[in-house]
Design a protein around this motif. Sequence first.
Motif, PDB file in Angstrom:
ATOM      1  N   GLU A   1       0.998  -1.271   0.263  1.00  0.00           N
ATOM      2  CA  GLU A   1      -0.193  -0.040  -0.079  1.00  0.00           C
ATOM      3  C   GLU A   1       0.756   1.529  -0.188  1.00  0.00           C
ATOM      4  O   GLU A   1       0.659   1.859  -0.333  1.00  0.00           O
ATOM      5  CB  GLU A   1      -1.166  -0.248   1.069  1.00  0.00           C
ATOM      6  N   GLU A   2       1.658   1.229   1.019  1.00  0.00           N
ATOM      7  CA  GLU A   2       3.095   2.684   1.254  1.00  0.00           C
ATOM      8  C   GLU A   2       3.426   2.541  -0.464  1.00  0.00           C
ATOM      9  O   GLU A   2       3.531   3.592  -0.538  1.00  0.00           O
ATOM     10  CB  GLU A   2       3.506   2.023   2.472  1.00  0.00           C
ATOM     11  N   ARG A   3       3.876   1.666  -0.841  1.00  0.00           N
ATOM     12  CA  ARG A   3       4.741   1.922  -2.082  1.00  0.00           C
ATOM     13  C   ARG A   3       3.295   2.184  -3.136  1.00  0.00           C
ATOM     14  O   ARG A   3       4.623   2.680  -3.633  1.00  0.00           O
ATOM     15  CB  ARG A   3       5.018   0.292  -2.546  1.00  0.00           C
ATOM     16  N   GLU A   4       2.820   1.128  -3.219  1.00  0.00           N
ATOM     17  CA  GLU A   4       1.960   2.238  -4.205  1.00  0.00           C
ATOM     18  C   GLU A   4       2.069   3.817  -3.837  1.00  0.00           C
ATOM     19  O   GLU A   4       1.570   4.588  -5.172  1.00  0.00           O
ATOM     20  CB  GLU A   4       0.191   1.266  -4.343  1.00  0.00           C
ATOM     21  N   GLU A   5       1.023   4.444  -2.992  1.00  0.00           N
ATOM     22  CA  GLU A   5       1.524   5.545  -2.811  1.00  0.00           C
ATOM     23  C   GLU A   5       2.323   6.510  -3.364  1.00  0.00           C
ATOM     24  O   GLU A   5       2.346   7.937  -4.133  1.00  0.00           O
ATOM     25  CB  GLU A   5       1.173   5.542  -1.392  1.00  0.00           C
ATOM     26  N   ILE A   6       3.694   6.376  -2.863  1.00  0.00           N
ATOM     27  CA  ILE A   6       4.843   6.500  -2.952  1.00  0.00           C
ATOM     28  C   ILE A   6       5.107   6.700  -4.780  1.00  0.00           C
ATOM     29  O   ILE A   6       5.161   7.769  -5.189  1.00  0.00           O
ATOM     30  CB  ILE A   6       6.554   6.363  -2.176  1.00  0.00           C
ATOM     31  N   ILE A   7       4.516   5.399  -5.140  1.00  0.00           N
ATOM     32  CA  ILE A   7       5.061   5.585  -6.737  1.00  0.00           C
ATOM     33  C   ILE A   7       4.028   7.001  -7.745  1.00  0.00           C
ATOM     34  O   ILE A   7       4.365   7.908  -8.284  1.00  0.00           O
ATOM     35  CB  ILE A   7       4.359   4.369  -7.104  1.00  0.00           C
ATOM     36  N   LEU A   8       2.746   6.669  -6.755  1.00  0.00           N
ATOM     37  CA  LEU A   8       1.375   7.577  -7.447  1.00  0.00           C
ATOM     38  C   LEU A   8       1.968   9.166  -7.090  1.00  0.00           C
ATOM     39  O   LEU A   8       1.829   9.781  -7.798  1.00  0.00           O
ATOM     40  CB  LEU A   8       0.209   8.022  -6.180  1.00  0.00           C
TER      41      LEU A   8
END
Lengths: 106, 184
Positions: free
Chosen positions: B20-27
């Motif tokens: 979840e955190e990784r996706e947020e950073i990518i976004l």
Amino acid sequence: MNTQFKKGALELCVLALISEKDRYGYELAQDIMGSINIAEGTLYPLLRRLNKEGFLETYLAPSTEGAARKYYYITNHGKERMDQLVEEWKDFTSSVEHLLKNVGRE
Amino acid sequence: MRQELFLQRLKHALSNLPEEEREEIILDYKEYIDSAVGEGRGEEEVISHLGKPEKIAQEIKAETIWDSAEKDRSVTQFLRALAASLSISFFNIILVLGPAVGVFTLYVGFLMGSIVLSLSPFVFGFSLLMENAVFIPAEFFLSIVLGSLGVMLTMGLWFAGKKLYLLSLIYLRFNKKMMMGESH
């Protein structure tokens, strides 16, 4: 300039800019880089930390380009933090000015 | 470098963060690049200004891993923080891994010793049963004294371990500042 020193100042600049009005990441980076030279990539780690510590909150709003943008706004907790940093900054700069005056460099 | 490659490398470099955190950073970074391109900047130029994805990931991971190591204290979290710290610099093999192994071995040694000490009354009872030995009061009392000493030491070491955990985190943080402070 020393990076640690810059980082501390960067936190203050970010809080000050966001307290003036809600901003999104790119906008914020541009506004900061108008005055201070930072590595653009380092802004998000800082924003994430300020968000985790409860100084900033986020919301999504649509942009003219279509995709939603994440806006940051300052919390009351964040305002307190900013006031504290402003005080520290003023103390610090006036001490440095005082010192420079004493050694006759200014 | 193109956006897809940048984001892909960033994602890869962040692989041990929660999904979840990784996706947020990518976004976040995708939004950043899109905004810049929307204002007429070249994709390649924006990305080169962002810096290496691995470097960004290192910074993010260092922040988040230390945070979670402080919030939920566990051996796994600590090992992650240790690994993150080792990845910062080659010198950290000497500055971090050496002391860590030393202190850890010493601590485990003391802990084992005090646990064995706590067991001495059982050893006494056991030997009495097995060897049909004569009951010697002095030995009995000695085993009780050693046993209580062992229990107290174990408890003390348990609390000391918690302190040690926090102290080690402080050292890792300090070390990170020293190592990363001047580098970019």
